[in-house]
Design a protein around this motif. Structure first.
Motif, PDB file in Angstrom:
ATOM      1  N   GLU A 151      -4.678   2.495  -7.801  1.00  0.00           N
ATOM      2  CA  GLU A 151      -4.693   3.375  -6.632  1.00  0.00           C
ATOM      3  C   GLU A 151      -4.545   2.554  -5.347  1.00  0.00           C
ATOM      4  O   GLU A 151      -3.812   2.926  -4.437  1.00  0.00           O
ATOM      5  N   ILE A 152      -5.272   1.428  -5.302  1.00  0.00           N
ATOM      6  CA  ILE A 152      -5.213   0.544  -4.134  1.00  0.00           C
ATOM      7  C   ILE A 152      -3.802  -0.019  -3.973  1.00  0.00           C
ATOM      8  O   ILE A 152      -3.256  -0.054  -2.875  1.00  0.00           O
ATOM      9  N   GLN A 153      -3.211  -0.423  -5.103  1.00  0.00           N
ATOM     10  CA  GLN A 153      -1.880  -1.032  -5.041  1.00  0.00           C
ATOM     11  C   GLN A 153      -0.803  -0.040  -4.619  1.00  0.00           C
ATOM     12  O   GLN A 153       0.242  -0.421  -4.135  1.00  0.00           O
ATOM     13  N   GLU A 155      -5.088  -5.394   0.801  1.00  0.00           N
ATOM     14  CA  GLU A 155      -5.308  -4.926  -0.564  1.00  0.00           C
ATOM     15  C   GLU A 155      -6.508  -5.658  -1.186  1.00  0.00           C
ATOM     16  O   GLU A 155      -7.368  -5.032  -1.816  1.00  0.00           O
ATOM     17  N   VAL A 156      -6.573  -6.964  -0.988  1.00  0.00           N
ATOM     18  CA  VAL A 156      -7.663  -7.766  -1.555  1.00  0.00           C
ATOM     19  C   VAL A 156      -9.004  -7.365  -0.935  1.00  0.00           C
ATOM     20  O   VAL A 156     -10.012  -7.222  -1.632  1.00  0.00           O
ATOM     21  N   VAL A 157      -9.012  -7.146   0.379  1.00  0.00           N
ATOM     22  CA  VAL A 157     -10.252  -6.760   1.064  1.00  0.00           C
ATOM     23  C   VAL A 157     -10.744  -5.406   0.535  1.00  0.00           C
ATOM     24  O   VAL A 157     -11.931  -5.235   0.224  1.00  0.00           O
ATOM     25  N   LEU A 158      -9.827  -4.476   0.375  1.00  0.00           N
ATOM     26  CA  LEU A 158     -10.204  -3.152  -0.137  1.00  0.00           C
ATOM     27  C   LEU A 158     -10.686  -3.250  -1.582  1.00  0.00           C
ATOM     28  O   LEU A 158     -11.639  -2.581  -1.982  1.00  0.00           O
ATOM     29  N   GLN A 159     -10.044  -4.126  -2.338  1.00  0.00           N
ATOM     30  CA  GLN A 159     -10.438  -4.343  -3.735  1.00  0.00           C
ATOM     31  C   GLN A 159     -11.863  -4.887  -3.825  1.00  0.00           C
ATOM     32  O   GLN A 159     -12.656  -4.452  -4.654  1.00  0.00           O
ATOM     33  N   VAL A 160     -12.195  -5.834  -2.962  1.00  0.00           N
ATOM     34  CA  VAL A 160     -13.545  -6.426  -2.947  1.00  0.00           C
ATOM     35  C   VAL A 160     -14.587  -5.342  -2.664  1.00  0.00           C
ATOM     36  O   VAL A 160     -15.620  -5.261  -3.337  1.00  0.00           O
ATOM     37  N   LEU A 172      -8.653  -0.940   7.692  1.00  0.00           N
ATOM     38  CA  LEU A 172      -9.019  -0.074   6.569  1.00  0.00           C
ATOM     39  C   LEU A 172     -10.003   1.003   7.001  1.00  0.00           C
ATOM     40  O   LEU A 172      -9.975   2.131   6.505  1.00  0.00           O
ATOM     41  N   LYS A 173     -10.850   0.655   7.966  1.00  0.00           N
ATOM     42  CA  LYS A 173     -11.794   1.636   8.481  1.00  0.00           C
ATOM     43  C   LYS A 173     -11.046   2.713   9.278  1.00  0.00           C
ATOM     44  O   LYS A 173     -11.275   3.907   9.082  1.00  0.00           O
ATOM     45  N   ASP A 174     -10.152   2.289  10.156  1.00  0.00           N
ATOM     46  CA  ASP A 174      -9.382   3.252  10.957  1.00  0.00           C
ATOM     47  C   ASP A 174      -8.526   4.152  10.066  1.00  0.00           C
ATOM     48  O   ASP A 174      -8.290   5.311  10.391  1.00  0.00           O
ATOM     49  N   ALA A 175      -8.063   3.609   8.942  1.00  0.00           N
ATOM     50  CA  ALA A 175      -7.222   4.387   8.031  1.00  0.00           C
ATOM     51  C   ALA A 175      -8.062   5.306   7.132  1.00  0.00           C
ATOM     52  O   ALA A 175      -7.516   6.095   6.367  1.00  0.00           O
ATOM     53  N   GLY A 176      -9.394   5.164   7.218  1.00  0.00           N
ATOM     54  CA  GLY A 176     -10.274   6.049   6.444  1.00  0.00           C
ATOM     55  C   GLY A 176     -10.488   5.626   5.005  1.00  0.00           C
ATOM     56  O   GLY A 176     -10.997   6.399   4.202  1.00  0.00           O
ATOM     57  N   HIS A 177     -10.128   4.384   4.666  1.00  0.00           N
ATOM     58  CA  HIS A 177     -10.318   3.915   3.288  1.00  0.00           C
ATOM     59  C   HIS A 177     -11.731   3.401   3.041  1.00  0.00           C
ATOM     60  O   HIS A 177     -12.188   3.321   1.900  1.00  0.00           O
ATOM     61  N   ILE A 178     -12.398   2.962   4.101  1.00  0.00           N
ATOM     62  CA  ILE A 178     -13.774   2.459   3.984  1.00  0.00           C
ATOM     63  C   ILE A 178     -14.583   2.994   5.165  1.00  0.00           C
ATOM     64  O   ILE A 178     -14.010   3.489   6.139  1.00  0.00           O
ATOM     65  N   ALA A 179     -15.898   2.886   5.068  1.00  0.00           N
ATOM     66  CA  ALA A 179     -16.760   3.273   6.179  1.00  0.00           C
ATOM     67  C   ALA A 179     -17.604   2.073   6.578  1.00  0.00           C
ATOM     68  O   ALA A 179     -17.799   1.138   5.785  1.00  0.00           O
ATOM     69  N   GLU A 180     -18.070   2.075   7.817  1.00  0.00           N
ATOM     70  CA  GLU A 180     -18.915   0.994   8.306  1.00  0.00           C
ATOM     71  C   GLU A 180     -20.306   1.569   8.535  1.00  0.00           C
ATOM     72  O   GLU A 180     -20.433   2.651   9.115  1.00  0.00           O
TER      73      GLU A 180
END
Ligand SMILES: [Zn+2]
Ligand SMILES: [Zn+2]
Length: 133
Positions: free
Chosen positions: A5-7, A16-21, A57-65
């Motif tokens: 999904e990430i890829q 991609e690596v940061v999101l994977q971690v 990634l935060k601005d794109a909504g993939h992660i939250a802070e």
């Protein structure tokens, strides 16, 4: 998120690596922890790149802070509304997925005179591992 999904998001390799971690972590990691893990997957990555990727990634909504008190920001793979429990002994941060009673939201709004949008709940206490000591 699954690796596949990430890829499929069309991110740069670094992002991609940061999101994977973050997706693989059971914990809510700080930027420093994410940097350390990302380096194992992509040895050439710099802290600045990790930091910029986190913003993206935060601005794109993939992660939250998430941030509590004066502590360092932590990054969360769960982007939908949820609450947290924090251990006052070891600092462990755990997700809680729980509905809030509407009455509580209304009472908080009445006390503050605010038009409510969301309510966050933080449970502070001692985690099961620390209770044993
Ligand atoms: Zn603890
Ligand atoms: Zn969380």
């Amino acid at each position: 998120m699954e690796l596949e999904e990430i890829q499929n998001l069309g991110l740069t390799k670094q992002r991609e690596v940061v999101l994977q971690v973050i997706s693989d972590a059971a914990e809510h990691l700080t930027a420093n922890e994410i940097f350390a893990n990302a380096k194992q997957l992509l040895p050439g990555i710099s802290f600045a790149t990790v930091y910029n990727s986190l913003r993206f990634l935060k601005d794109a909504g993939h992660i939250a802070e998430v941030q509590f008190g004066n502590g360092a920001s932590r990054f969360d793979r769960m982007t939908h509304r949820h609450d947290h429990a924090i251990c006052t002994k070891c600092g462990k941060l755990v997700d809680i997925e729980m509905e809030h009673p509407q009455e509580l939201v209304e009472r908080a709004a009445a006390y503050s005179n605010f038009k409510p949008e969301s309510l966050e709940f933080t449970l502070r206490g001692v985690c099961p591992d620390c209770v044993k000591d």
